[in-house]
Enzyme design. Structure first.
Site, PDB file in Angstrom:
ATOM      1  N   LYS A 122     -18.629 -15.027   5.243  1.00 62.76           N
ATOM      2  CA  LYS A 122     -19.946 -15.826   5.330  1.00 62.76           C
ATOM      3  C   LYS A 122     -20.573 -16.158   6.558  1.00 62.76           C
ATOM      4  O   LYS A 122     -21.578 -15.897   7.049  1.00 62.76           O
ATOM      5  CB  LYS A 122     -19.890 -17.057   4.399  1.00 62.76           C
ATOM      6  CG  LYS A 122     -19.833 -16.608   2.956  1.00 62.76           C
ATOM      7  CD  LYS A 122     -20.138 -17.935   2.171  1.00 62.76           C
ATOM      8  CE  LYS A 122     -20.356 -17.418   0.482  1.00 62.76           C
ATOM      9  NZ  LYS A 122     -20.623 -18.657  -0.224  1.00 62.76           N
ATOM     10  N   LYS A 123     -19.864 -16.580   7.551  1.00 64.40           N
ATOM     11  CA  LYS A 123     -20.072 -16.988   8.987  1.00 64.40           C
ATOM     12  C   LYS A 123     -20.732 -15.632   9.549  1.00 64.40           C
ATOM     13  O   LYS A 123     -21.475 -15.857  10.463  1.00 64.40           O
ATOM     14  CB  LYS A 123     -18.580 -17.421   9.667  1.00 64.40           C
ATOM     15  CG  LYS A 123     -19.179 -17.897  10.901  1.00 64.40           C
ATOM     16  CD  LYS A 123     -17.729 -18.692  11.358  1.00 64.40           C
ATOM     17  CE  LYS A 123     -16.780 -17.399  12.067  1.00 64.40           C
ATOM     18  NZ  LYS A 123     -15.601 -17.919  12.571  1.00 64.40           N
ATOM     19  N   TYR A 132       0.949  -1.304  -0.102  1.00 66.57           N
ATOM     20  CA  TYR A 132      -0.139   0.080  -0.049  1.00 66.57           C
ATOM     21  C   TYR A 132       0.863   1.368   0.087  1.00 66.57           C
ATOM     22  O   TYR A 132       1.929   1.371   0.552  1.00 66.57           O
ATOM     23  CB  TYR A 132      -0.670   0.041   1.160  1.00 66.57           C
ATOM     24  CG  TYR A 132      -1.935  -1.123   1.039  1.00 66.57           C
ATOM     25  CD1 TYR A 132      -3.294  -1.065   0.325  1.00 66.57           C
ATOM     26  CD2 TYR A 132      -1.605  -2.429   1.579  1.00 66.57           C
ATOM     27  CE1 TYR A 132      -3.719  -1.977   0.224  1.00 66.57           C
ATOM     28  CE2 TYR A 132      -2.385  -3.556   1.356  1.00 66.57           C
ATOM     29  CZ  TYR A 132      -3.848  -3.225   0.819  1.00 66.57           C
ATOM     30  OH  TYR A 132      -4.572  -4.240   0.634  1.00 66.57           O
ATOM     31  N   TYR A 189     -16.052   0.268   4.381  1.00 66.82           N
ATOM     32  CA  TYR A 189     -15.328  -0.631   3.502  1.00 66.82           C
ATOM     33  C   TYR A 189     -14.214  -1.119   4.080  1.00 66.82           C
ATOM     34  O   TYR A 189     -13.292  -0.199   4.953  1.00 66.82           O
ATOM     35  CB  TYR A 189     -15.079   0.275   2.316  1.00 66.82           C
ATOM     36  CG  TYR A 189     -13.816  -0.569   1.240  1.00 66.82           C
ATOM     37  CD1 TYR A 189     -14.304  -1.713   0.838  1.00 66.82           C
ATOM     38  CD2 TYR A 189     -12.690  -0.180   1.014  1.00 66.82           C
ATOM     39  CE1 TYR A 189     -13.624  -2.446  -0.196  1.00 66.82           C
ATOM     40  CE2 TYR A 189     -11.808  -0.871   0.346  1.00 66.82           C
ATOM     41  CZ  TYR A 189     -12.228  -1.947  -0.471  1.00 66.82           C
ATOM     42  OH  TYR A 189     -11.396  -2.981  -1.221  1.00 66.82           O
ATOM     43  N   MET A 239     -10.672  -2.308   4.153  1.00 65.01           N
ATOM     44  CA  MET A 239      -9.569  -2.182   3.065  1.00 65.01           C
ATOM     45  C   MET A 239      -8.459  -3.520   3.438  1.00 65.01           C
ATOM     46  O   MET A 239      -8.338  -4.177   2.494  1.00 65.01           O
ATOM     47  CB  MET A 239      -8.780  -0.925   3.507  1.00 65.01           C
ATOM     48  CG  MET A 239      -9.547   0.296   2.882  1.00 65.01           C
ATOM     49  SD  MET A 239      -8.721   1.862   2.899  1.00 65.01           S
ATOM     50  CE  MET A 239      -8.070   2.191   4.615  1.00 65.01           C
ATOM     51  N   ASN A 294     -10.533 -19.090  -0.300  1.00 65.00           N
ATOM     52  CA  ASN A 294     -11.650 -19.786   0.416  1.00 65.00           C
ATOM     53  C   ASN A 294     -11.899 -19.480   1.855  1.00 65.00           C
ATOM     54  O   ASN A 294     -12.944 -19.266   2.634  1.00 65.00           O
ATOM     55  CB  ASN A 294     -11.848 -21.065   0.231  1.00 65.00           C
ATOM     56  CG  ASN A 294     -11.988 -21.628  -1.279  1.00 65.00           C
ATOM     57  OD1 ASN A 294     -12.658 -20.573  -2.129  1.00 65.00           O
ATOM     58  ND2 ASN A 294     -11.168 -22.506  -2.084  1.00 65.00           N
ATOM     59  N   HIS A 346     -13.351  -6.524  -0.673  1.00 63.72           N
ATOM     60  CA  HIS A 346     -12.928  -7.306  -1.726  1.00 63.72           C
ATOM     61  C   HIS A 346     -12.235  -8.424  -1.392  1.00 63.72           C
ATOM     62  O   HIS A 346     -11.313  -8.266  -0.324  1.00 63.72           O
ATOM     63  CB  HIS A 346     -12.099  -6.417  -2.843  1.00 63.72           C
ATOM     64  CG  HIS A 346     -12.852  -5.429  -3.770  1.00 63.72           C
ATOM     65  ND1 HIS A 346     -13.130  -4.159  -3.116  1.00 63.72           N
ATOM     66  CD2 HIS A 346     -13.773  -5.729  -4.766  1.00 63.72           C
ATOM     67  CE1 HIS A 346     -13.836  -3.480  -3.897  1.00 63.72           C
ATOM     68  NE2 HIS A 346     -14.123  -4.238  -4.935  1.00 63.72           N
TER      69      HIS A 346
END
Lengths: 886, 183
Positions: free
Chosen positions: B125-126, B31, B73, B75, B118, B112
């Site tokens: 998702k959890k 960055y 967001y 980062m 995965n 993102h």
């Protein structure tokens, strides 16, 4: 007693007002009043008024005028105690204590019972340690004011300091019996009682001291001191069973005091290691959070018991992540078997943590919960420190790199990596890692200081100062602030760096600064003479006086003094050319092309010098302004502070009498650090150059008494013999001196010639390189034709048995050519051999190789930056990367 | 894991290099300086995670006001590999979620992630994130270059709850907000 030159009532009243004004520090008013008296034609020459005018001017910082008026006043009235007292006060404010004492004594001639003068005199006497004089003055004060507490205390103390415990105790005893009503919690009374018990203990009246404590226990406020002293007394009086409960209770009060445990074990009269360990086990159970009962058994236990307690200790430390864990057990490494056990344990942890997350296979098999994820990195760090201590640089680096790969954010790892390089002889690489560590946490002063120190080791003084500036006061140069703060480690490391770089004057300046700190600390005790007496903190006061007496025994002083002496010796051996003559080079014998080069070089140098001198002049102006503002500042706060000469490096390194200056630093060492052999070896070097055979002999004898097998001592003896011979060839010294020297000769080498002595020394010590080195020096010193033999003697020594410091010492001797004469080829060959043995050590590496390495580093840095630039382009403004599994 | 402590600490000019070091090791992209300048102003939206007093993870967020929405967001959110699966990511994420919930004016949290990551996808998702979009060639110099956009919709306090929302199960208290290292 009336003044010898009395004033009329009106002027008398004015004079008393002057005294008042002086006390109130209203100096300007004082001067006005003095003017009024002196304006009267009858009193223009009035001595006491003139003297007071002078003293008042001194209060305003106008020192020269002050001396003028005080002296004038005294001349006009030599029989006035006021004038003498004033002159004494003026001298005192100038720190001329000897002179001040004389003045007070004169004042007392005209006014022998003046309390103020007597008190002032006693202060100076104790400051100058005129203990007999102090006793007389305190006695005088005592007879004048027997009703005052301070009179009794000072009187008793004067005897105590002279070692007359009996008398001191009697005075205190009589005094405390005259005390009728004691209030509860009277701290000063309590301190006095403890002071009395201290006197009894110092005079070995232990039983009496114990009874004294028992009798007054209820009146003493400092309960801790009573318990500690009583416990100690019971042990010394062979009643250990009575000491047991005392130390048991003290440990409960503070389970982290090592001394309590030692005393407790003595009181319990246990001698077997296993019994001691068992007792520590009890304490571990009782005080589960305490560190002492866990660490101390490691010193005592051996064999399997050691393995067991160490296993527990290390696991606990690694589990919690205690950064100084290795430092805590480092002392144990002096015992080879203990070091081996520690290494084996750490390796076992490392292996099992890597495999299963447990410290041992047993834990894994038993299904114990895994250790914290940080345990592995702490174990790797511990191993790196261990191997570093063993000077196994490769394995140390291997371990630290594993640790850094594992947890790159742990700052301790970077410090250790730097330290490994430092020990391997690469001060530059070491500082680079410390600088990295420092940048990761710029709020951490410890790392900041460490980084500065490593920079100084790499001779980067300016960088070190800049790093330190992050924590020094703003608006002042860091160097000045560090001096003001008496930051002696920094100044000493600076001095050593300058010494390595051959900037002798700068090195001396730093050494003198350290010396001045010590002078100032001794000066600072002045305030305590009145303060401690008033507050009755007599035990602490006596402790302070005794500390100040031996202050320059401190290692800080030793380090700085050693550096200064070495530099002065160097300046004696190779005096610097005066600044003007340096430029004169032998131009005539140069070929024209060289001459041209030289000319252009000179032109450039001249330009540069002009620029520099202009800058220096500017800096000088700035400095002066700074000095002025500083002076004004100090005058406002402390008019008493005398101005010290500014330390100018160029002047210091061009002293006319380097050896005398060296002796100034040497004297305190001879007095206070006489148990260190370096003191006497340094003394020999100085007296050898002064050609003082008796003092050389004295140094040799003192050094021999400490360690007759010290390698450098041999070189001293050989040179001593040589000097004696040269001396007796020239002239005969005094018969008595000769007799002493002959006897010493007999004692030191018997009937042997120096050659025989040297040959025997070499034969006897052929397994020790440092001894062989001194033997080789002797060989060459006694017979320069044996140069090759001498050099071969040391260069043929098995390098694998050499330590880095030894190799550096020998290589530098060969390289610099001042020990064995010119021997460039041999030095180069030796350097190569050493490089193979100590691959990291900077001193043995080629300049070209180092430069190539440096360029490679710069290039790598550039590449990294370019890559980052590219990445910037890649990652669009909003690009994010919420990564990885958790 | 009773012996270990996980705490969050502020990013300051004194320790910012630890954050840089961490991001360099954890993420395949680096960055720019502006990123770190902004982080210093981000307050509770940028945090270091300490495991037994060692910096092992960090989270950096900013407020995104594009598409007529106010969104949080993420980062970066990452942790050194030897310290994964110890609950450090959860502590960091819950801190951020907590912040957004308390604020009450965020429409959603989004981020993102590389399409093959995965582990990270499972992690989010959890917490109720969904893949709402996939951007091709999002990353330039790393493979695969495509990124999923993951998003978790939040309930806004000040607007009528006309849009759909999910129930979140929150565990508070695990977040310790202030952590000063020795100075």
């Amino acid at each position: 007693m009336p003044s010898s030159d009395p004033l009329a009532p009106k002027e008398g009243a004015l004079f008393r007002k002057i005294l008042k004004c002086y006390e109130m520090k209203q100096y300007k008013n004082g001067l006005k009043l003095a003017k009024q008296i002196l304006a009267n034609p009858k009193y223009t020459e009035h001595g006491e008024t003139l003297a007071m005018k002078g003293l008042t001017l001194n209060g305003l910082g106008r020192r020269e005028e002050a001396y003028k008026y005080v002296r004038l006043g005294l001349r006009n009235d030599l029989r006035s105690h006021v004038c003498w007292h004033v002159y004494g006060l003026l001298q005192r404010s100038d720190k001329k204590y000897d002179e001040a004492i004389k003045c007070y004594r004169n004042a007392l001639k005209w006014e022998k019972d003046n309390l103020q003068i007597l008190k002032d005199l006693s202060l100076l006497q104790i400051q100058m340690r005129d203990l007999e004089g102090y006793k007389e003055t305190r006695h005088h004060l005592f007879t004048l004011r027997p009703s005052q507490h301070a009179s009794w205390i000072g009187f008793a103390m004067s005897y105590h300091l002279l070692g007359d415990y009996e008398m001191a105790n009697n005075i205190l005893e009589t005094f405390s019996q005259s005390q009728t009503s004691i209030e509860a919690h009277d701290y000063r009374h309590s301190e006095l009682l403890l002071y009395q018990s201290q006197i009894l203990i110092e005079s070995s009246h232990l039983q009496q001291a114990l009874e004294h404590l028992k009798k007054y226990e209820s009146q003493i406020v400092d309960k801790l001191a009573v318990r500690e002293t009583m416990g100690d007394l019971y042990i010394k009086l062979q009643q250990p069973e009575k000491a047991v409960p005392i130390f048991d209770a003290l440990i409960r009060r503070n389970p982290e005091n090592v001394l309590y445990y030692e005393q407790y074990l003595i009181a319990r009269q246990v001698s077997e290691a296993s019994e001691k360990v068992a007792l520590f086990r009890e304490f571990q159970a009782k005080y589960p959070r305490a560190l002492c009962p866990r660490r101390l058994p490691l010193n005592i236990a051996t064999g399997d018991a050691f393995r067991e307690v160490t296993d527990e200790y290390l696991r606990r430390g690694l589990r919690k992540g205690i950064p100084p864990l290795f430092v805590n057990v480092r002392a144990l490494h002096q015992q080879v078997d203990k070091a081996k056990t520690i290494e084996a344990l750490a390796l076992q942890y490392f292996e099992n943590l890597t495999r299963s997350g447990h410290f041992s296979r047993e834990d894994a098999d038993a299904g114990a919960p895994v250790e914290p994820a940080s345990a592995l990195v702490w174990t790797a760090l511990f191993l790196a420190q261990h191997y570093d201590y063993m000077r196994d640089t490769d394995r140390a680096l291997e371990c630290i790199n594993v640790a850094i790969d594992h947890t790159p954010t742990l700052i301790e790892l970077l410090i250790t990596k730097g330290r490994i390089f430092k020990h391997a002889g690469d001060a530059v690489e070491a500082y680079i890692w410390l600088d990295e560590a420092q940048s990761m946490d710029t709020a951490d002063r410890y790392i900041n200081s460490k980084c500065a120190k490593y920079m100084l080791r790499a001779n980067m003084i300016q960088e070190a100062e800049e790093i330190c500036a992050k924590f020094t006061r703003e608006g002042v140069s860091a160097m000045d602030n560090l001096n003001e703060m008496q930051c002696m480690w920094f100044q000493t490391e600076c001095a050593l760096a300058y010494q390595r770089m051959g900037r002798w004057g700068e090195a001396l300046k730093k050494c003198h600064e350290v010396d001045r700190h010590f002078a100032e600390i001794i000066e600072d005790q002045f305030d305590f003479h009145t303060y401690c007496m008033r507050k009755m903190t007599l035990r602490a006061y006596v402790g302070l006086l005794r500390l100040e007496d031996v202050l320059r025994r401190h290692p800080f002083y030793f380090k700085a003094a050693k550096c200064a002496i070495e530099v002065y010796i160097r300046l004696y051996d190779k005096p610097l050319k005066s600044e003007a003559t340096i430029e004169e080079i032998d131009i005539e014998n140069l070929p024209p092309s060289e001459l041209k080069k030289l000319r252009s070089k000179q032109r450039k140098a001249k330009k540069k010098a002009e620029l520099e001198s202009a800058q220096a002049a500017q800096a000088q102006v700035k400095r002066e302004q700074h000095q002025k503002s500083k002076q004004q500042a100090t005058q406002e706060t402390d008019p008493d502070a005398p101005q010290l000469d500014e330390l100018v490096p160029e002047k210091l390194e061009r002293t006319d009498e380097p050896l005398e200056k060296a002796i100034e630093f040497l004297k305190p060492l001879q007095q206070l650090a006489k148990d260190r052999i370096e003191t006497h070896l340094l003394a020999f070097e100085v007296y050898y150059r002064k050609n003082k055979p008796l003092l050389m002999l004295q140094s040799i004898r003192r050094a021999r008494a400490i360690n007759s097998a010290h390698p450098e001592l041999h070189s001293c003896i050989v040179r001593f013999m040589k000097a004696l011979k040269a001396d007796s060839d020239q002239r005969r010294c005094n018969a008595h001196v000769q007799q002493v020297l002959d006897k010493a000769n007999q004692e030191l080498i018997g009937t042997k010639t120096p050659q025989q002595l040297n040959d025997e020394f070499i034969a006897k010590n052929n397994a020790s390189i440092l001894h062989l080195y001194e033997g080789a020096r002797g060989l060459y010193e006694l017979d320069a034709s044996k140069k090759d033999a001498a050099i071969n003697l040391i260069t043929s020594f098995d390098l694998s048995k050499l330590r880095l410091e030894e190799a550096i010492k020998i290589y530098m001797a060969l390289r610099d050519g001042d020990v064995f004469g010119e021997c460039e080829a041999k030095a180069a060959a030796y350097k190569q051999a050493c490089h193979n043995r100590f691959q990291y050590a900077r001193i043995f590496r080629n300049v070209e190789e180092l430069e190539a390495q440096l360029q490679e580093k710069v290039a790598a840095k550039l590449r990294a930056e370019q890559e980052q630039q590219l990445n910037h382009l890649d990652v669009s403004e909003s690009a994010g990367m919420a990564d990885a599994a958790f | 894991m009773t012996r270990s402590s996980i705490e969050l600490g502020d990013v300051t000019p004194h320790n910012i290099k630890q954050l840089k070091k961490l991001n360099t090791v954890v993420f395949p992209v680096s960055y720019n300086d502006k990123f770190y300048v902004d982080v210093l102003e981000a307050g509770e939206l940028a945090k270091l995670a300490y495991y037994n007093d060692i910096v092992v993870g960090a989270v950096c967020c900013r407020i995104d006001s594009t598409e007529n929405q106010r969104r949080l967001y993420i980062m970066t959110l990452g942790c050194l590999s030897p310290y994964r699966r110890l609950g450090i990511g959860t502590v960091m994420f819950e801190h951020i979620l907590n912040y957004a919930e308390n604020d009450g004016n965020f429409d959603s949290i989004f981020l993102h992630v590389q399409i093959n990551n995965n582990g990270a996808i499972e992690f989010y998702k959890k917490f109720g994130f969904e893949i709402v979009d996939t951007k091709e060639q999002y990353y330039k110099r790393i493979e695969p270059a495509d990124a999923h956009v993951l998003q978790k919709t939040l309930r806004r306090k000040n607007t009528p709850p006309n849009s759909h929302h999910q129930n979140h199960h929150l565990t508070n208290g695990a977040v310790n907000e202030k952590k000063e290292r020795r100075t």
